[in-house]
Design a protein around this motif. Structure first.
Motif, PDB file in Angstrom:
ATOM      1  N   PHE A  14       0.846  -1.197   0.000  1.00  0.00           N
ATOM      2  CA  PHE A  14       0.000   0.000   0.000  1.00  0.00           C
ATOM      3  C   PHE A  14       0.882   1.248   0.000  1.00  0.00           C
ATOM      4  O   PHE A  14       0.674   2.182  -0.783  1.00  0.00           O
ATOM      5  N   ALA A  15       1.875   1.255   0.868  1.00  0.00           N
ATOM      6  CA  ALA A  15       2.751   2.421   0.973  1.00  0.00           C
ATOM      7  C   ALA A  15       3.521   2.650  -0.328  1.00  0.00           C
ATOM      8  O   ALA A  15       3.667   3.795  -0.786  1.00  0.00           O
ATOM      9  N   GLU A  16       3.986   1.586  -0.920  1.00  0.00           N
ATOM     10  CA  GLU A  16       4.733   1.685  -2.179  1.00  0.00           C
ATOM     11  C   GLU A  16       3.861   2.300  -3.269  1.00  0.00           C
ATOM     12  O   GLU A  16       4.309   3.170  -4.039  1.00  0.00           O
ATOM     13  N   LEU A  17       2.618   1.855  -3.335  1.00  0.00           N
ATOM     14  CA  LEU A  17       1.676   2.383  -4.321  1.00  0.00           C
ATOM     15  C   LEU A  17       1.367   3.852  -4.041  1.00  0.00           C
ATOM     16  O   LEU A  17       1.417   4.697  -4.939  1.00  0.00           O
ATOM     17  N   ALA A  18       1.038   4.165  -2.780  1.00  0.00           N
ATOM     18  CA  ALA A  18       0.620   5.516  -2.417  1.00  0.00           C
ATOM     19  C   ALA A  18       1.727   6.532  -2.642  1.00  0.00           C
ATOM     20  O   ALA A  18       1.477   7.657  -3.104  1.00  0.00           O
ATOM     21  N   VAL A  39      -5.242   7.450   3.231  1.00  0.00           N
ATOM     22  CA  VAL A  39      -4.043   7.118   4.004  1.00  0.00           C
ATOM     23  C   VAL A  39      -4.220   7.509   5.469  1.00  0.00           C
ATOM     24  O   VAL A  39      -3.837   6.759   6.380  1.00  0.00           O
ATOM     25  N   THR A  40      -4.821   8.659   5.709  1.00  0.00           N
ATOM     26  CA  THR A  40      -5.092   9.077   7.090  1.00  0.00           C
ATOM     27  C   THR A  40      -6.044   8.100   7.776  1.00  0.00           C
ATOM     28  O   THR A  40      -5.837   7.708   8.934  1.00  0.00           O
ATOM     29  N   HIS A  41      -7.084   7.719   7.069  1.00  0.00           N
ATOM     30  CA  HIS A  41      -8.056   6.754   7.603  1.00  0.00           C
ATOM     31  C   HIS A  41      -7.364   5.451   7.994  1.00  0.00           C
ATOM     32  O   HIS A  41      -7.620   4.895   9.069  1.00  0.00           O
ATOM     33  N   MET A  42      -6.474   4.972   7.132  1.00  0.00           N
ATOM     34  CA  MET A  42      -5.797   3.710   7.409  1.00  0.00           C
ATOM     35  C   MET A  42      -4.835   3.837   8.583  1.00  0.00           C
ATOM     36  O   MET A  42      -4.816   2.991   9.487  1.00  0.00           O
ATOM     37  N   GLY A  43      -4.018   4.889   8.581  1.00  0.00           N
ATOM     38  CA  GLY A  43      -3.048   5.045   9.660  1.00  0.00           C
ATOM     39  C   GLY A  43      -3.699   5.230  11.011  1.00  0.00           C
ATOM     40  O   GLY A  43      -3.251   4.661  12.024  1.00  0.00           O
ATOM     41  N   GLY A  77       6.101  11.408   4.548  1.00  0.00           N
ATOM     42  CA  GLY A  77       5.972  11.168   5.980  1.00  0.00           C
ATOM     43  C   GLY A  77       4.631  10.561   6.331  1.00  0.00           C
ATOM     44  O   GLY A  77       4.536   9.675   7.193  1.00  0.00           O
ATOM     45  N   ALA A  78       3.556  11.023   5.651  1.00  0.00           N
ATOM     46  CA  ALA A  78       2.214  10.494   5.915  1.00  0.00           C
ATOM     47  C   ALA A  78       2.118   9.022   5.525  1.00  0.00           C
ATOM     48  O   ALA A  78       1.533   8.203   6.255  1.00  0.00           O
ATOM     49  N   VAL A  79       2.687   8.687   4.389  1.00  0.00           N
ATOM     50  CA  VAL A  79       2.647   7.295   3.927  1.00  0.00           C
ATOM     51  C   VAL A  79       3.449   6.404   4.868  1.00  0.00           C
ATOM     52  O   VAL A  79       3.007   5.298   5.228  1.00  0.00           O
ATOM     53  N   ASP A  80       4.601   6.849   5.291  1.00  0.00           N
ATOM     54  CA  ASP A  80       5.423   6.078   6.226  1.00  0.00           C
ATOM     55  C   ASP A  80       4.705   5.907   7.559  1.00  0.00           C
ATOM     56  O   ASP A  80       4.738   4.826   8.161  1.00  0.00           O
ATOM     57  N   TRP A  81       4.055   6.969   8.019  1.00  0.00           N
ATOM     58  CA  TRP A  81       3.254   6.925   9.259  1.00  0.00           C
ATOM     59  C   TRP A  81       2.175   5.862   9.160  1.00  0.00           C
ATOM     60  O   TRP A  81       1.955   5.083  10.097  1.00  0.00           O
ATOM     61  N   MET A  82       1.488   5.806   8.022  1.00  0.00           N
ATOM     62  CA  MET A  82       0.454   4.789   7.827  1.00  0.00           C
ATOM     63  C   MET A  82       1.047   3.387   7.909  1.00  0.00           C
ATOM     64  O   MET A  82       0.556   2.521   8.640  1.00  0.00           O
ATOM     65  N   ALA A  83       2.120   3.164   7.152  1.00  0.00           N
ATOM     66  CA  ALA A  83       2.688   1.823   7.070  1.00  0.00           C
ATOM     67  C   ALA A  83       3.192   1.327   8.420  1.00  0.00           C
ATOM     68  O   ALA A  83       3.074   0.140   8.744  1.00  0.00           O
ATOM     69  N   LYS A  84       3.733   2.222   9.230  1.00  0.00           N
ATOM     70  CA  LYS A  84       4.257   1.824  10.538  1.00  0.00           C
ATOM     71  C   LYS A  84       3.156   1.404  11.503  1.00  0.00           C
ATOM     72  O   LYS A  84       3.419   0.745  12.511  1.00  0.00           O
ATOM     73  N   GLY A  85       1.925   1.753  11.186  1.00  0.00           N
ATOM     74  CA  GLY A  85       0.811   1.362  12.045  1.00  0.00           C
ATOM     75  C   GLY A  85       0.612  -0.132  12.127  1.00  0.00           C
ATOM     76  O   GLY A  85       0.100  -0.648  13.127  1.00  0.00           O
ATOM     77  N   ALA A  86       1.032  -0.863  11.088  1.00  0.00           N
ATOM     78  CA  ALA A  86       0.866  -2.317  11.106  1.00  0.00           C
ATOM     79  C   ALA A  86       1.630  -2.939  12.268  1.00  0.00           C
ATOM     80  O   ALA A  86       1.106  -3.801  12.994  1.00  0.00           O
ATOM     81  N   THR A 122      -6.757  -3.339   4.962  1.00  0.00           N
ATOM     82  CA  THR A 122      -5.652  -2.863   4.130  1.00  0.00           C
ATOM     83  C   THR A 122      -5.783  -3.370   2.704  1.00  0.00           C
ATOM     84  O   THR A 122      -5.565  -2.612   1.739  1.00  0.00           O
ATOM     85  N   VAL A 123      -6.127  -4.638   2.540  1.00  0.00           N
ATOM     86  CA  VAL A 123      -6.264  -5.209   1.193  1.00  0.00           C
ATOM     87  C   VAL A 123      -7.289  -4.428   0.377  1.00  0.00           C
ATOM     88  O   VAL A 123      -7.024  -4.020  -0.765  1.00  0.00           O
TER      89      VAL A 123
END
Length: 249
Positions: A14-18, A39-43, A77-86, A122-123
């Motif tokens: 997801f992060a790679e795409l976003a 992205v905000t919703h997901m993170g 930074g926003a995309v990285d923030w989202m991905a780290k939530g996992a 996420t999917v």
């Protein structure tokens, strides 16, 4: 399936795409949202699940109150923030203990329930992001089939009511045509006492839909049209139409 590993992997994809997409692109499958809002919703959702599990909460927590619930202003930074939530979810489950009961949409469940839930959130939202970015969406058949099973479980957990997705006496059979599935790839959906029941069996329904697991999942969650060429409908197509009209959540 290793839900924890897959949660991390799906967030990476997801992060790679976003990161390569326009943050202001409209997400047509989530009307009114941009990719930045998705992205905000997901993170924030990841951190919400992490808070519920980490605190062993027995009641719903307001997502707006979770720590670090706002992404950085810059897109990377926003995309990285989202991905780290996992990883935060996995840490929360470990802290609580995977078998410790916590609050969920469907009543108290082991905290590990949230790993599978956020995996498939996420999917589906990765599919939304791909559609918004105009790029192909691919997902492993096993992941797609389990995504559909998990979502159907949420539908089945809904309270009895007049808006049940299938009329009494009708049934819907779904059949994933992928070779080598290691998770259930057939579903029969029926109505009993105002609620949906889901069983994994090969049987005839009032209507049947066949296709690859990814196409079935995306169509049932209204990311693909019901008349998508990858799907084959046999029987009363109105049963599928009714289902889709009554599962818009």
């Amino acid at each position: 399936m290793d839900f924890a590993a897959e949660l991390v992997e799906q967030n990476r994809l997801f992060a790679e795409l976003a990161l390569a997409a326009d943050p202001d692109a409209d997400v047509t499958t989530c009307p009114g949202w941009t990719l930045r809002q998705l992205v905000t919703h997901m993170g924030r959702g990841h951190r919400w699940a992490a808070t519920i599990t980490g605190e062993r909460s027995q009641v719903v927590i307001d997502p707006k109150t979770v720590a670090d619930g706002k992404p950085p202003a810059d897109w990377a930074g926003a995309v990285d923030w989202m991905a780290k939530g996992a990883q935060l979810i996995l840490d929360g489950v470990e802290k609580a203990g995977p078998d410790t009961a916590v609050w969920t949409f469907t009543g108290p469940k082991p905290s590990a329930w949230w790993i599978r839930r956020r995996l498939h959130e996420t999917v589906i939202h990765r599919a939304d992001a791909a559609i918004a970015a105009g790029v192909p969406f691919e997902v492993k058949p096993d992941v797609a089939a389990d995504c559909l099973s998990e979502w159907l479980g949420l539908v089945a957990a809904r309270p009895a009511g007049d808006d049940v997705p299938l009329d009494e006496g009708t049934s819907l059979h779904l059949h994933a045509t992928d070779d080598g599935l290691t998770v259930p790839g057939e579903w029969i959906l029926r109505t009993a006492d105002g609620r949906i029941t889901v069983e994994h069996e090969h049987t005839k329904g009032t209507a049947a839909v066949r296709g690859k697991a990814a196409d079935l999942a995306l169509a049932l969650l209204r990311r693909l049209p019901a008349d998508h060429p990858g799907l084959s409908i046999v029987g009363d197509a109105g049963v599928l139409t009714t289902w889709l009209e009554r599962t818009q959540f």
